[in-house]
Design a protein around this motif. Structure first.
Motif, PDB file in Angstrom:
ATOM      1  N   ARG A   1      -4.459  -1.729  -5.847  1.00  0.00           N
ATOM      2  CA  ARG A   1      -4.649  -1.728  -4.393  1.00  0.00           C
ATOM      3  C   ARG A   1      -5.198  -3.052  -3.903  1.00  0.00           C
TER       4      ARG A   1
ATOM      5  N   THR B   1      -2.139  -5.345  -3.825  1.00  0.00           N
ATOM      6  CA  THR B   1      -1.157  -5.036  -2.781  1.00  0.00           C
ATOM      7  C   THR B   1      -1.787  -5.089  -1.397  1.00  0.00           C
ATOM      8  N   THR B   2      -2.926  -5.717  -1.262  1.00  0.00           N
ATOM      9  CA  THR B   2      -3.634  -5.963   0.002  1.00  0.00           C
ATOM     10  C   THR B   2      -4.127  -4.691   0.684  1.00  0.00           C
ATOM     11  N   LEU B   3      -4.256  -3.604  -0.060  1.00  0.00           N
ATOM     12  CA  LEU B   3      -4.748  -2.375   0.561  1.00  0.00           C
ATOM     13  C   LEU B   3      -6.260  -2.270   0.460  1.00  0.00           C
ATOM     14  N   LEU B   4      -6.838  -3.061  -0.422  1.00  0.00           N
ATOM     15  CA  LEU B   4      -8.261  -2.951  -0.691  1.00  0.00           C
ATOM     16  C   LEU B   4      -8.816  -4.363  -0.830  1.00  0.00           C
ATOM     17  N   LEU B   5     -10.032  -4.564  -0.330  1.00  0.00           N
ATOM     18  CA  LEU B   5     -10.644  -5.882  -0.473  1.00  0.00           C
ATOM     19  C   LEU B   5     -11.611  -5.856  -1.644  1.00  0.00           C
TER      20      LEU B   5
ATOM     21  N   ARG C   1       2.820  -8.669   1.839  1.00  0.00           N
ATOM     22  CA  ARG C   1       3.425  -7.397   2.243  1.00  0.00           C
ATOM     23  C   ARG C   1       4.935  -7.510   2.388  1.00  0.00           C
TER      24      ARG C   1
ATOM     25  N   TYR D   1       5.576  -1.707  -3.845  1.00  0.00           N
ATOM     26  CA  TYR D   1       4.450  -0.932  -4.385  1.00  0.00           C
ATOM     27  C   TYR D   1       4.858   0.524  -4.450  1.00  0.00           C
ATOM     28  N   MET D   2       4.614   1.111  -5.586  1.00  0.00           N
ATOM     29  CA  MET D   2       4.882   2.530  -5.743  1.00  0.00           C
ATOM     30  C   MET D   2       3.560   3.178  -6.135  1.00  0.00           C
TER      31      MET D   2
END
Lengths: 303, 372
Positions: free
Chosen positions: A49, A52-56, A77, A82-83
């Protein structure tokens, strides 16, 4: 060129500062099939994550295709696929609609990149009018892979793609990944299954947010320092108990129908062990020297 | 723009694929508009009356039958003593006691003067109040009747009398339905729009689809617009159905222009949907979103001026209602439908609601985080 580079990232969750990722660094070459191998809760998903830039991340830096995950998140993005571990396509849309939707929001069409997904898509095409929620586990997985591939990503992140999938579909899935690798797509995959590790170019063994070892599966196996024995007897439980009390034992654990055993000294006396086991009331003892597997290496690293 | 088009196509597909939701969206307003106005009746009827008649004369009989004939009262007891009648109030069987003193008729004729006693059970405030005043009016009318019988009225009154005749503008016969139907319609549109949007983004979070969306290059405002527009269209359709029902069933035709009404509802819906989206971005589960929406909806409706007049609220509550979009909606609905107000008249309300729309939607976009 490095496709993914991770430099000492750390991530904690909540007020208790539970450590999920602990000073992790690794890099993945372009076109490599890289595996993150570790049990549940090892921190695999957190790393995915973050990439994939979902989490810092709390500390450290990382980049994908040369783009920084914090500064250039927009570029990332556009380029990564991402799966997620959990099936996250629209269950109330059909196979076709899901694929079409993800193609269009990436500004492309199914036709443009059909060659990438063709092998996989033909398998689920007969059901293209069926809603995603009504598909079997293996078909869901294939659809999710198609949707992650439809915009021709340079790097593909697959979070536990084979968890909960039957052995045949798992095998098929890994074959698909092999073929994708030939298209020069960098693939980072995580899995809790040790047997899948050998299918990767390189693997990182991870536990409690820490990387224990990074190397090719062969090297990791070769680096196994001890001679390993597989041992079998009529009563498994008694065998394990007895082995634990054996003075020359370094480590022993159940491994399928066998128990795996290492000795403190390299040239251990095997007849002595057999005699000891007979004394304990075990019969049908079978003892073979074997090659270590990734799982053995992992267990070794944990101790 | 192209992305938005596909997002919208996807949203509409999902909405119409959920048969239960479609049924709810269209049937709920119909059923509620047909049934609710009949039940939410402001007129007080069936006030339970206990009479203590110490006189038992023809006049007292006449008074009692006049009261009962009015249709507002139900005679629950004809008691010999006040104590007996009071027992009826205590057991909640009676709301009012009318006590007629002994020699009511005799004193009325001989001394031109008589007193009646009315006791009111004030537990149910509205009923007691209105019941008491109905009774007062009936007694006054009865009084006028007997005066007419007893004395020959001179052609002109010997002393000046101010007779007050009230004229109810915009709703001449005080038909409560004309008053309540636009209000109920306003609340319906608010509920459907607010709840559906509040639950929508949360649903994507719960199912996990938001994970997949967040790694795509979709822009935040496009995503929010993609959620806003479908429900905006749906709420407009519901509003139109509601207006048609109001016309067909209750004969309520907007006195003002439909154009004004739709301009206002368009902006108002953006406010309500923006609020729903904002709640949605804050919550993680549909349950949380549902409870938060319930909390605010209760406040919005009770402070909206549909059931109780805002003018009679305490000062702090009046101030609070200014933050309540539903209040402006109900106000404008009544202004345009009953009074025929023009766009210029509703400009202040339109201004406030527009400001709310900008703030709520902007906040929702800011608060929707693709990264956390």
């Amino acid at each position: 060129m490095e496709a993914v580079s991770v430099k000492s990232i750390t991530k904690t969750y909540g007020k208790e500062k539970t450590l999920a990722v602990d000073n992790v660094s690794f890099s993945v070459e372009k076109g490599e099939l890289f595996g993150l191998i570790g049990p549940d809760g090892a921190g695999k998903t957190s790393i995915f994550r973050i990439l994939t830039t979902l989490l810092l991340a709390d500390q450290g830096s990382s980049s994908v295709d040369g783009f920084d995950v914090v500064k250039d998140f927009k570029e990332i993005r556009n380029t990564v696929g991402y799966m997620p571990g959990r099936f996250s396509l629209y269950q109330d849309l059909t196979i076709e609609e899901n694929l079409h939707f993800f193609a269009t929001i990436f500004g492309t069409t199914i036709e443009a990149n059909y060659h990438l997904i063709e092998d996989i898509y033909v398998q689920i095409e007969p059901f293209k009018k069926r809603r995603a929620g009504k598909l079997s586990g293996g078909m869901k997985q294939k659809l999710a892979l198609c949707c992650a591939l439809i915009h021709k990503p340079t790097t593909l992140f697959l979070d536990e793609p084979t968890t909960g999938v039957d052995p045949v579909s798992r095998k098929e899935f890994w074959e698909m990944l092999r073929r994708l690798k030939e298209q020069n797509i960098t693939i980072i995959v995580s899995t809790p299954y040790m047997d899948e590790a050998s299918k990767c170019d390189r693997i990182a063994l991870i536990q409690n947010g820490k990387i224990l070892s990074i190397d090719t599966p062969e090297n990791i196996i070769h680096a196994y320092p001890d001679q390993l024995y597989a041992i079998k007897a009529n009563e498994m439980y008694l065998l394990l108990k007895s082995l634990e009390c054996y003075p020359d034992r370094l480590n022993s654990y159940a491994f399928g129908e066998y128990a795996h055993l290492t000795f403190k000294d390299y040239g251990a006396d095997l007849t002595k062990l057999k005699g000891y086991l007979r004394e304990k009331g075990l019969s049908g003892v079978e003892l073979n020297a074997i090659e270590a597997t990734i799982e053995d290496s992992f267990i070794k690293l944990l101790n | 723009m192209r992305t938005l088009k596909f997002l919208l196509r996807k949203e509409f597909r999902q909405i119409f694929r959920d048969k239960a939701i479609v049924a709810l969206i269209f049937f709920m307003p119909c059923i509620q508009l047909i049934i609710m106005p009949l039940a939410a009746d402001y007129e007080v009827r069936n006030v339970n009356l206990a009479v203590v008649d110490h006189d038992k004369s023809s006049y007292s009989q006449k008074l009692i039958s006049k009261v009962i004939a009015s249709g507002y009262f139900r005679l629950q007891g004809y008691n010999a003593s006040f104590k007996e009648a009071f027992a009826l109030i205590e057991s909640d069987k009676a709301d009012l006691i009318l006590e007629i003193p002994q020699d009511f008729e005799r004193n009325l004729i001989r001394e031109d003067k008589q007193k009646l006693f009315v006791a009111v059970n004030a537990i149910n405030g509205t009923k007691a109040n209105l019941g008491g005043s109905y009774l007062g009016t009936i007694i006054a009318a009865f009084n006028a009747d007997i005066r007419l019988q007893l004395i020959q009225q001179p052609r002109f009154s010997a002393f000046p009398v101010i007779d007050i005749v009230a004229n109810n503008w915009f709703n001449p016969v005080l038909n409560y339905k004309v008053f309540i139907v636009p209000g109920i319609l306003a609340i319906l549109v608010t509920m459907v729009g607010g709840f559906l949007t509040a639950l929508n983004i949360v649903k994507e979070k719960e199912v996990g689809t938001i994970e997949q969306i967040n790694v795509t290059p979709i822009k935040k405002h496009i995503f929010i617009l993609g959620k806003l527009i479908p429900f905006w269209v749906l709420a407009n359709i519901i509003f139109t159905i509601g207006l048609l029902l109001a016309r067909l069933i209750y004969g309520i035709t907007p006195v003002g222009s439909l154009f004004t009404l739709y301009i206002f509802i368009s902006v108002y819906l953006l406010t309500v949907l923006g609020f729903g989206l904002l709640v949605s971005t804050f919550c993680d589960t549909q349950q949380q979103a549902m409870f938060i929406m319930f909390f605010f909806m209760m406040i919005f409706i009770l402070l909206g001026g549909l059931f109780t007049s805002i003018d009679s609220m305490p000062q702090w509550a009046k101030l609070l209602t200014r933050l309540n979009p539903v209040r402006y909606m109900i106000e404008v609905m009544r202004m345009v439908i009953l009074k025929g107000s023009s766009l210029k008249d509703v400009l202040p309300q339109l201004g406030v609601v527009s400001l709310m729309a900008v703030i709520l939607n902007g906040w929702a976009i800011l608060n929707y985080k693709k990264t956390n």
